[in-house]
Design a protein around this motif. Structure first.
Motif, PDB file in Angstrom:
ATOM      1  N   ALA A  13       0.812  -1.216   0.000  1.00 54.57           N
ATOM      2  CA  ALA A  13       0.000   0.000   0.000  1.00 54.57           C
ATOM      3  C   ALA A  13       0.844   1.263   0.000  1.00 54.57           C
ATOM      4  O   ALA A  13       0.333   2.342  -0.243  1.00 54.57           O
ATOM      5  N   ARG A  14       2.135   1.136   0.283  1.00 56.52           N
ATOM      6  CA  ARG A  14       2.972   2.331   0.348  1.00 56.52           C
ATOM      7  C   ARG A  14       3.813   2.513  -0.906  1.00 56.52           C
ATOM      8  O   ARG A  14       4.663   3.385  -0.955  1.00 56.52           O
ATOM      9  N   ASP A  56     -17.954   2.605  11.910  1.00 63.24           N
ATOM     10  CA  ASP A  56     -18.145   3.059  13.282  1.00 63.24           C
ATOM     11  C   ASP A  56     -16.908   3.812  13.751  1.00 63.24           C
ATOM     12  O   ASP A  56     -15.788   3.477  13.376  1.00 63.24           O
ATOM     13  N   ASN A  57     -17.118   4.835  14.567  1.00 65.69           N
ATOM     14  CA  ASN A  57     -16.010   5.638  15.075  1.00 65.69           C
ATOM     15  C   ASN A  57     -15.797   5.478  16.579  1.00 65.69           C
ATOM     16  O   ASN A  57     -15.054   6.251  17.177  1.00 65.69           O
ATOM     17  N   SER A  58     -16.423   4.487  17.189  1.00 65.22           N
ATOM     18  CA  SER A  58     -16.315   4.345  18.637  1.00 65.22           C
ATOM     19  C   SER A  58     -14.957   3.819  19.083  1.00 65.22           C
ATOM     20  O   SER A  58     -14.577   3.971  20.239  1.00 65.22           O
ATOM     21  N   TYR A  59     -14.227   3.188  18.170  1.00 71.12           N
ATOM     22  CA  TYR A  59     -12.906   2.641  18.491  1.00 71.12           C
ATOM     23  C   TYR A  59     -11.956   3.123  17.388  1.00 71.12           C
ATOM     24  O   TYR A  59     -11.632   2.395  16.464  1.00 71.12           O
ATOM     25  N   PRO A  60     -11.505   4.362  17.450  1.00 69.70           N
ATOM     26  CA  PRO A  60     -10.815   4.999  16.327  1.00 69.70           C
ATOM     27  C   PRO A  60      -9.353   4.587  16.187  1.00 69.70           C
ATOM     28  O   PRO A  60      -8.441   5.412  16.284  1.00 69.70           O
ATOM     29  N   HIS A  61      -9.125   3.324  15.951  1.00 72.15           N
ATOM     30  CA  HIS A  61      -7.763   2.835  15.788  1.00 72.15           C
ATOM     31  C   HIS A  61      -7.218   3.198  14.408  1.00 72.15           C
ATOM     32  O   HIS A  61      -6.100   3.689  14.270  1.00 72.15           O
ATOM     33  N   ARG A  62      -8.007   2.901  13.375  1.00 70.89           N
ATOM     34  CA  ARG A  62      -7.666   3.221  11.984  1.00 70.89           C
ATOM     35  C   ARG A  62      -6.295   2.683  11.581  1.00 70.89           C
ATOM     36  O   ARG A  62      -5.539   3.338  10.872  1.00 70.89           O
ATOM     37  N   ARG A 205       1.799  -3.148   7.475  1.00 66.69           N
ATOM     38  CA  ARG A 205       2.420  -1.926   7.987  1.00 66.69           C
ATOM     39  C   ARG A 205       1.323  -0.921   8.304  1.00 66.69           C
ATOM     40  O   ARG A 205       0.255  -0.933   7.675  1.00 66.69           O
ATOM     41  N   ILE A 206       1.555  -0.060   9.257  1.00 66.60           N
ATOM     42  CA  ILE A 206       0.544   0.896   9.685  1.00 66.60           C
ATOM     43  C   ILE A 206       0.052   1.716   8.489  1.00 66.60           C
ATOM     44  O   ILE A 206       0.842   2.302   7.758  1.00 66.60           O
ATOM     45  N   GLY A 207      -1.253   1.731   8.308  1.00 62.33           N
ATOM     46  CA  GLY A 207      -1.863   2.471   7.214  1.00 62.33           C
ATOM     47  C   GLY A 207      -2.138   1.649   5.976  1.00 62.33           C
ATOM     48  O   GLY A 207      -2.894   2.077   5.100  1.00 62.33           O
TER      49      GLY A 207
END
Length: 265
Positions: A13-14, A56-62, A205-207
């Motif tokens: 993805a990067r 859902d945005n209740s657990y905004p880990h992303r 990897r993150i993201g």
């Protein structure tokens, strides 16, 4: 050849040349940030289609970039009937699905297709959950223990008989950005038990909006293709007796590299 167990041949993805492709993929198989995600499909008894709904945005880990956490799992059975599971209405209403898409595979070896997903708790982080149809109801058939810390995640790696004992195994990389530990679980009476682990590998990897690597068999038995801890080179992980061993591959950790490795080239 590639095995029939779940695998994911996923791009990096990067990688700049892949950005346009990833923009399309974000609304495709990897999961969309909308309620109309694509159906993942399979053939056979049990679950034949599944998708997540209700971002859902209740657990905004992303941790998956633009892919949000979701609250609802919807499946269809072989007769075309829909079954909807809303985590908010269950015993753990704060849980969310933190995954790119459900994986449809016979996870317990009973002949019926299940949905394998990453589920997360704002108190205890992620765990791997297996949902199946039991007497017409969509229920959690089994799950691994949660990691134990909020905002800690895992990335599924393979679902197949990895050690040749005739029992389905489930592998994932726990905390692929921090601990980078491959853990393998097997079915026993009453649920799942851990049978092996290996440090120093990753598949995310993150993201990243996809999970890398997957399962292959190049003529010597099943191997899990992953990246090394630095995400520079690929490794093939397999059982040697009762333990896991990583074999370094002369292939870089890139979209082309993962494709080459999974194709046994």
């Amino acid at each position: 050849m590639r095995l029939t167990g779940w695998w994911c041949k996923c791009p990096n993805a990067r990688s700049d040349p892949m950005r346009a492709w990833l923009a399309a993929l974000a609304i495709g198989l990897a999961g969309a940030a909308s309620a109309e995600e694509p159906w993942q499909t399979a053939e056979g008894p049990g679950i034949v289609a599944a998708r997540f709904e209700e971002p859902d945005n209740s657990y905004p880990h992303r941790i998956m970039g633009r892919i949000p956490e979701r609250r609802v799992l919807v499946v269809r059975d072989a007769q075309g009937r829909a079954h909807r599971l809303d985590l908010r209405k269950g015993p753990n209403p704060s849980h969310v699905f933190e995954d790119v898409a459900p994986r449809l595979v016979d996870a317990d070896g009973d002949g019926a297709i299940d949905a394998v997903v990453v589920e997360a708790s704002p108190e205890a982080g992620a765990h791997l959950a297996i949902y199946g149809l039991r007497r017409g109801d969509l229920v959690k058939a089994a799950a691994t223990p949660p990691i134990g810390t909020p905002f800690r995640w895992l990335a599924p790696a393979a679902i197949a008989d990895l050690n040749g004992d005739g029992v389905t195994d489930i592998a994932y990389v726990e905390t692929p950005h921090l601990g980078k530990v491959l853990r393998v679980w097997s079915w026993v009476a009453g649920g799942l038990t851990e049978i092996a682990q290996l440090r120093g590998v990753t598949n995310h990897r993150i993201g990243d909006e996809v999970i890398f690597g997957g399962l292959r068999d190049c003529g010597h038995g099943p191997e899990i293709v992953l990246a090394d801890a630095d995400f520079r080179r690929l490794v093939a992980v397999a059982f040697e007796g009762e333990a896991l061993a990583a074999r370094r591959l002369p292939i870089e950790a890139s979209p082309k590299g993962f494709d080459t490795a999974l194709a046994c080239r």
